[in-house]
Design an enzyme around this catalytic site. Structure first.
Site, PDB file in Angstrom:
ATOM      1  N   CYS A 112      45.133  38.517  38.432  1.00  0.00           N
ATOM      2  CA  CYS A 112      45.640  39.134  37.056  1.00  0.00           C
ATOM      3  C   CYS A 112      46.193  40.607  37.349  1.00  0.00           C
ATOM      4  CB  CYS A 112      44.409  39.018  36.237  1.00  0.00           C
ATOM      5  SG  CYS A 112      43.929  37.615  35.974  1.00  0.00           S
ATOM      6  N   HIS A 252      45.130  44.932  30.863  1.00  0.00           N
ATOM      7  CA  HIS A 252      45.098  43.355  30.970  1.00  0.00           C
ATOM      8  C   HIS A 252      44.411  42.684  29.913  1.00  0.00           C
ATOM      9  CE1 HIS A 252      44.923  39.338  32.833  1.00  0.00           C
ATOM     10  NE2 HIS A 252      43.648  39.419  32.997  1.00  0.00           N
ATOM     11  N   ASN A 282      45.171  34.877  28.248  1.00  0.00           N
ATOM     12  CA  ASN A 282      45.252  35.564  29.296  1.00  0.00           C
ATOM     13  C   ASN A 282      46.416  34.928  30.284  1.00  0.00           C
ATOM     14  OD1 ASN A 282      44.920  36.387  32.145  1.00  0.00           O
ATOM     15  ND2 ASN A 282      42.694  36.054  32.004  1.00  0.00           N
TER      16      ASN A 282
END
Ligand code: ACO
Length: 325
Positions: A112, A252, A282
């Site tokens: 990520c 994020h 996500n």
């Protein structure tokens, strides 16, 4: 000589899957997913779709907005853990999609945190004088890596790509400072032990539970909050910028509760925090550049705005870039 992000772009798969759609696949509910994560829907790759093509579309948008021709790029750097193949790299696939050759194209694997890592790598190489114009991409398709029988992880992830064009520029605008961190001892908190993105939700190709995303959510939650807070403070300090002078925090989009906890610890009011997790879920390395692209489109960033990009993910990895727009 520093580096500046001059334009961005984003692209996602065609299909959006809402929480109510997911209720048909597994024992879950819109209420559980929204209250625990903030997610309302996510875009998922279907059979026949290619994440490399999606990322190439995002790249074309960024290049057009920057007024930079693909042939004028000096490098392509991609933050991803979703390469379609063991090799070639994802970056080489984008290079082919853009029809250019003879420049370096490579991936940075930081889950990520991939885009934040890739921006730091591009900035450092541009400061060193190696490149003048770099395409930086964040792209992932973690929906192809989940076990659809595991409701703890399957509801969290979406797919997509975001891109930016960075150019060298004198003066005080651009990347002010970056900081990257990892803690390999925590790798088992979030991992996928097999590569490839062919196992889409509508495909007969199925990952075994052992090859799917393995996640220890509650432990990860605590480390994510702590590390995102810490790296934000350090990167601001390194640049000599006070946290209250940051105009927009673009974190994020892992979980709304993580974002809120980090923002609260940093004393960032909600209007200074960009979130779109409700619409995308996500998207791993794509989440920061997609959010950045939307924030720019919505006029949330102006010339000289100070923007903090920040991420944490599998590895564990985390990091931040502080940018004067
Ligand atoms: N629908 C309904 N119920 C569910 C679901 C679901 N999708 N998933 C889990 N549950 C149930 C569990 O079975 C459990 O029930 P039980 O008590 O009867 O066993 C209950 O909900 C609580 O489960 P927990 O896993 O303890 O739920 P928690 O409140 O910790 O929330 C979550 C889980 C959202 C994953 C949270 O731990 C989290 O956000 N962690 C951070 C992880 C993350 O964001 N990962 C993304 C990648 S990492 C990154 O990008 C930074």
């Amino acid at each position: 000589m520093g580096s500046r992000i001059v334009a961005t772009g984003r692209a996602v798969p065609r299909t959006a899957l809402t929480n109510s759609d997911l209720e048909r696949y597994m024992d879950t509910s819109d209420e559980w997913i929204r209250s625990r994560t903030g997610i309302g829907q996510r875009y998922l790759m279907r059979q026949g779709e290619s994440l490399a093509e999606i990322a190439t579309d995002a790249s074309r948008t960024a290049l057009e907005r920057a007024g930079v021709k693909p042939a004028d790029l000096d490098a392509i750097i991609v933050g991803t853990v979703s390469s379609e193949y063991g090799f070639p790299s994802f970056a080489c696939q984008i290079q082919q999609g853009l029809g250019i050759s003879s420049i370096p194209a490579f991936d940075v694997a930081a889950a990520c945190s991939g885009f934040v890592y890739a921006v730091q790598v591009a900035d450092a190489q541009m400061r060193a004088g190696d490149f003048k114009r770099v395409l930086v991409v964040g792209a992932d398709a973690l929906s192809t890596m989940v076990d659809w029988n595991d409701r703890r992880t399957a509801v969290l992830f979406g797919d997509g790509a975001g891109a930016c064009v960075m150019v060298t520029e004198p003066g005080n605008r651009g990347v002010l400072s970056s900081l990257l961190r990892s803690s390999g001892e925590h790798w088992t908190l979030l991992s996928v032990r097999a590569t490839g993105t062919r196992s889409t939700i509508d495909s007969e190709v199925r990952r075994s539970p052992d090859d799917s995303i393995q996640m220890k959510g509650p432990e990860l939650f605590k480390i994510a909050v702590k590390s995102m807070e810490e790296v934000s403070r350090l990167v601001a300090e390194r640049a000599g910028v006070k946290l209250e002078d940051i105009d927009l925090f673009v974190p994020h989009q892992a979980n709304m509760r993580i974002i809120s906890a980090v923002a609260e610890r940093l004393g960032m009011p909600p209007e200074k925090v960009y979130t779109n997790i409700d619409r995308y879920g996500n998207t791993s390395a794509a989440s920061v550049p997609i959010a950045l692209d939307e924030a720019l489109e919505q006029g949330r960033i102006h010339d000289n705005s100070i923007v903090m990009l920040n991420a944490c993910g599998g590895g564990l990895t985390w990091g931040a870039n502080l940018v004067r727009w």
